[in-house]
Enzyme design. Structure first.
Site, PDB file in Angstrom:
ATOM      1  N   HIS A 257      68.547  28.476 -19.013  1.00  0.00           N
ATOM      2  CA  HIS A 257      69.662  29.412 -19.175  1.00  0.00           C
ATOM      3  C   HIS A 257      69.504  30.510 -18.135  1.00  0.00           C
ATOM      4  CE1 HIS A 257      66.470  31.341 -21.432  1.00  0.00           C
ATOM      5  NE2 HIS A 257      67.189  32.443 -21.562  1.00  0.00           N
TER       6      HIS A 257
ATOM      7  N   ASP B 159      64.735  36.406 -16.753  1.00  0.00           N
ATOM      8  CA  ASP B 159      63.335  35.957 -16.752  1.00  0.00           C
ATOM      9  C   ASP B 159      63.212  34.451 -16.514  1.00  0.00           C
ATOM     10  OD1 ASP B 159      64.583  36.040 -19.348  1.00  0.00           O
ATOM     11  OD2 ASP B 159      62.668  35.609 -20.311  1.00  0.00           O
TER      12      ASP B 159
ATOM     13  N   ASP C 106      64.135  29.562 -24.677  1.00  0.00           N
ATOM     14  CA  ASP C 106      64.708  30.514 -25.615  1.00  0.00           C
ATOM     15  C   ASP C 106      65.681  29.883 -26.616  1.00  0.00           C
ATOM     16  OD1 ASP C 106      63.363  31.713 -23.582  1.00  0.00           O
ATOM     17  OD2 ASP C 106      64.728  33.408 -23.409  1.00  0.00           O
TER      18      ASP C 106
ATOM     19  N   HIS D 243      55.938  32.221 -22.860  1.00  0.00           N
ATOM     20  CA  HIS D 243      57.095  33.118 -22.991  1.00  0.00           C
ATOM     21  C   HIS D 243      56.797  34.179 -24.056  1.00  0.00           C
ATOM     22  CE1 HIS D 243      61.248  34.377 -24.015  1.00  0.00           C
ATOM     23  NE2 HIS D 243      61.559  33.999 -22.800  1.00  0.00           N
TER      24      HIS D 243
HETATM   25 ZN   LIG Z   1      63.468  34.405 -21.874  1.00  0.00          ZN
END
Ligand SMILES: [Zn+2]
Length: 315
Positions: free
Chosen positions: A63, A67, A208, A266
């Site tokens: 995505h 980051d 995520d 992460h």
């Molecule tokens: Zn992230």
């Protein structure tokens, strides 16, 4: 033995820390290099990790939060500068084509890279080549996000002693593999007689997301699952609100999917290196397999192939 390992370039979520660069993961898979989620600083991290821009053959972006993608302009420019001669495919959520286009041309440079875009729409196969199939599934985050799954087809492993016993050598071995049978003297030898089933390896990349069915599907029977674990279990409410996983949830995904090796990454900047063991322990409470807490510049080998008789999933 061919080289299959994950080169960890960064492990930080939202904000980098003194010990963690933003995300970045290069999966070395035989002659391929799949770069996942190049965050800011990826180009320099590659230098520290001892990998080069020419090793990248495909780029997969889950995505377009910074980051996971702000390193893309630098990496593409570097690949161009280094005159990477091969075609490079880039996969990303199709809804954000415009963001990819902006990142690709964020700076002015002589673009010599043969980059082919493979926007991901819905569920299914994104890339199909002989050595593997790369598939994607939408995850549950605040913006369009997908996870990836790389599946090597099952094959057969030739057994040298059985080949030798039948006097099959040299180019005849390849001929037998291609044809499935080979005439040797007045007999016909079949592939099954001189080989055994070889389970294809599987790799999953889950960034995520909230807990969702797609995360389990991506991890199904995976030899290695790289999974975000932004928060510790005590912050489960925060994780749900912001579309993230806790370490315990990452463990649950690995356990219920019959995965073998879980790589946690992460991490929120609220955790420092002394919290690592706590996150790993929370994942291990849900998952009986191996848990590895990723550190920047780690090289994590894919586990050896499963023996042929092992069931692939726990379900
Ligand atoms: Zn992230």
């Amino acid at each position: 033995m061919s080289e299959r390992e994950l080169v960890v370039l960064g492990t930080a979520s939202q904000a980098p820390t003194r010990s963690r660069n933003h995300n970045g993961y290069l999966l070395l898979w035989d002659g391929e290099g799949l770069l996942f989620d190049p965050g800011e600083g990826t180009q320099r991290q590659m230098l520290f990790a001892g990998v080069t821009a020419s090793q990248i053959t495909r780029i997969c972006i889950t995505h377009f939060h910074g980051d996971h993608c702000l390193g893309l302009p630098g990496v593409l420019q570097r690949m161009s500068l280094d005159r990477v001669p091969h075609v490079v495919e880039a996969c990303y959520p199709a809804e954000n084509r415009d963001v990819f286009a902006r990142l690709r041309h964020a700076a002015l440079f002589r673009d010599a890279l043969d980059l082919r875009e493979r926007p991901v729409e819905g569920v299914g196969t994104v890339i199909q080549v002989a050595p593997f199939r790369l598939a994607a599934e939408p995850l549950s985050h605040g913006v369009p996000a997908v996870g990836y799954r790389l599946v090597e087809p099952d094959g057969r492993r030739m057994l040298p002693d059985k080949l030798a016993a039948r006097g099959i050598t040299g180019p005849d071995v390849g001929r037998l593999q291609r044809q499935g049978h080979l005439a040797v003297g007045d007999q016909v030898v079949t592939l099954e007689q001189v080989s055994e089933p070889r389970r294809g390896q599987r790799f999953a990349f889950i960034m995520d997301t909230r807990l969702c069915d797609a995360a389990f599907a991506l991890a199904d029977g995976a030899d290695m699952v790289v999974c975000e674990s932004t928060f510790a279990d005590a912050e489960a409410a925060l994780a749900r609100e912001y579309g993230h996983l806790t370490a315990g949830q990452a463990g649950r995904i690995a356990a219920e999917s019959g995965a073998r090796l879980l790589v946690l990454t992460h991490f929120s900047q609220r955790y420092d290196s002394s919290d690592g063991q706590r996150l790993a322990t929370e994942a291990a409470m849900a998952f009986g397999g191996e848990v590895v807490l990723a550190h920047d510049l780690d090289r994590i080998p894919l586990p050896p192939r499963r023996p042929p008789a092992t069931p692939v999933t726990a379900r």
